[in-house]
Design an enzyme around this catalytic site. Structure first.
Site, PDB file in Angstrom:
ATOM      1  N   ASP A 291      25.843  41.628  22.145  1.00 58.78           N
ATOM      2  CA  ASP A 291      26.263  41.459  23.501  1.00 58.78           C
ATOM      3  C   ASP A 291      26.277  39.945  23.726  1.00 58.78           C
ATOM      4  O   ASP A 291      24.919  39.603  24.075  1.00 58.78           O
ATOM      5  CB  ASP A 291      25.452  42.335  24.486  1.00 58.78           C
ATOM      6  CG  ASP A 291      25.831  42.202  25.947  1.00 58.78           C
ATOM      7  OD1 ASP A 291      26.405  41.270  26.363  1.00 58.78           O
ATOM      8  OD2 ASP A 291      25.192  43.156  26.869  1.00 58.78           O
TER       9      ASP A 291
ATOM     10  N   TYR B 183      37.854  33.584  36.812  1.00 55.05           N
ATOM     11  CA  TYR B 183      38.403  33.627  35.508  1.00 55.05           C
ATOM     12  C   TYR B 183      38.800  32.443  34.954  1.00 55.05           C
ATOM     13  O   TYR B 183      38.509  31.788  34.003  1.00 55.05           O
ATOM     14  CB  TYR B 183      39.438  34.607  35.287  1.00 55.05           C
ATOM     15  CG  TYR B 183      39.993  34.775  33.792  1.00 55.05           C
ATOM     16  CD1 TYR B 183      39.590  35.260  32.717  1.00 55.05           C
ATOM     17  CD2 TYR B 183      41.315  34.169  33.584  1.00 55.05           C
ATOM     18  CE1 TYR B 183      39.816  35.264  31.544  1.00 55.05           C
ATOM     19  CE2 TYR B 183      41.969  34.219  32.413  1.00 55.05           C
ATOM     20  CZ  TYR B 183      41.287  34.760  31.370  1.00 55.05           C
ATOM     21  OH  TYR B 183      41.682  34.663  30.079  1.00 55.05           O
TER      22      TYR B 183
ATOM     23  N   LYS C 290      37.593  29.440  32.058  1.00 57.71           N
ATOM     24  CA  LYS C 290      38.045  29.050  30.947  1.00 57.71           C
ATOM     25  C   LYS C 290      38.371  27.632  30.903  1.00 57.71           C
ATOM     26  O   LYS C 290      38.459  27.128  29.832  1.00 57.71           O
ATOM     27  CB  LYS C 290      39.629  29.734  30.936  1.00 57.71           C
ATOM     28  CG  LYS C 290      39.303  31.356  30.692  1.00 57.71           C
ATOM     29  CD  LYS C 290      38.742  31.544  29.217  1.00 57.71           C
ATOM     30  CE  LYS C 290      38.779  33.171  28.975  1.00 57.71           C
ATOM     31  NZ  LYS C 290      37.990  33.327  27.323  1.00 57.71           N
TER      32      LYS C 290
END
Length: 255
Positions: free
Chosen positions: A65, A178, A182
């Protein structure tokens, strides 16, 4: 440890029980590498590994994880005990933060109204998780004659592309979770590449393209295998290959 184990190339792909990660694992196994499928859910990881073994690959599941550094350390210990080194790390595990909606369509990521806890959760996996896993695996990568690290990004990470009001991304909803996660991964990729350049460890970011996966509710037009091709190419670069770069299957992606 037998000579076979020392010579055998070993690759770890995080988040590899489905989608692009699984396709990359399949392609690396087809090239003759021993592939470790990192998965949060041991059952899903084992199932994916068993399916790929049935296709003839030397594939094993490893519980990992990325948001839990203890599992990254435990995975590194397992890899060390069994294989002694690691040749390829593909940091593929990532989340959009918007359930089964692609980040491009996620109204809950609009900057002016975004929930900060969601932003933190996305960064926890997409940025901090990459640091935790990379740092846990670096001692093993240093034992490889040709270590490669690939960080799986997105065209949306490109500030050049997303700031172009006449470009292909102009229609996307603004995202505070998001997309910036990135972009941060791009920055991180360059910093790792700069630190590790002298050690011959090549570190690059990959944009798979718009792939048909769970994360966009299967709206993508590329297959996972097509999306994975650039990951595999960067994972198998020769000694003269690039580092600190951002690539799609079509070539360089602007930062």
């Amino acid at each position: 440890m037998s000579g076979h184990t020392t010579q055998q190339k070993v690759a770890l792909v995080t988040g590899a029980n489905k989608g692009i990660g699984r396709a990359a694992a399949a392609q690396l196994a087809a090239l003759g590498m021993t592939v470790l499928i990192g998965a949060r859910d041991p059952r899903r990881g084992e199932q994916a590994a068993a399916d790929l073994r049935a296709e003839g690959g030397d594939v094993h599941a490893i519980t990992l994880d990325v948001t839990d550094p203890a599992t990254a350390r435990a995975a590194a210990k397992q890899i060390e005990e069994r294989f002694g080194h690691l040749d390829v790390l593909i940091n593929n595990a990532g989340i959009t933060g918007s359930g089964q909606v692609s980040p491009e369509d996620a109204h809950d990521q609009v900057p002016s109204s975004v929930d900060l806890d969601m932003v933190r959760t996305v960064f926890e996996t997409n940025v901090f998780g990459v640091i935790a896993v990379t740092n846990a695996m670096l001692p093993l990568l240093r034992r490889s004659p040709a270590p490669r690290i690939v960080n799986v990004s997105s065209h949306a990470a490109s500030l050049t592309l997303t700031s172009d009001q006449d470009g292909p991304f102009a229609a996307l909803l603004p995202s505070a979770a998001y997309t910036p996660s990135k972009s941060a991964l791009s920055a991180l990729t360059v910093q790792y590449a700069n630190e590790l350049r002298k050690d011959g460890i090549l570190v690059n970011a990959a944009a798979p393209g718009y792939v048909d996966t769970d994360s966009n509710n299967h709206s993508g037009h590329l297959t996972p295998a097509q999306g994975a091709a650039v990951l595999v190419r960067l994972a198998t670069l020769g000694a003269d290959g690039p580092t600190a770069g951002f690539f799609s299957e079509d070539g360089s992606v602007p930062w």
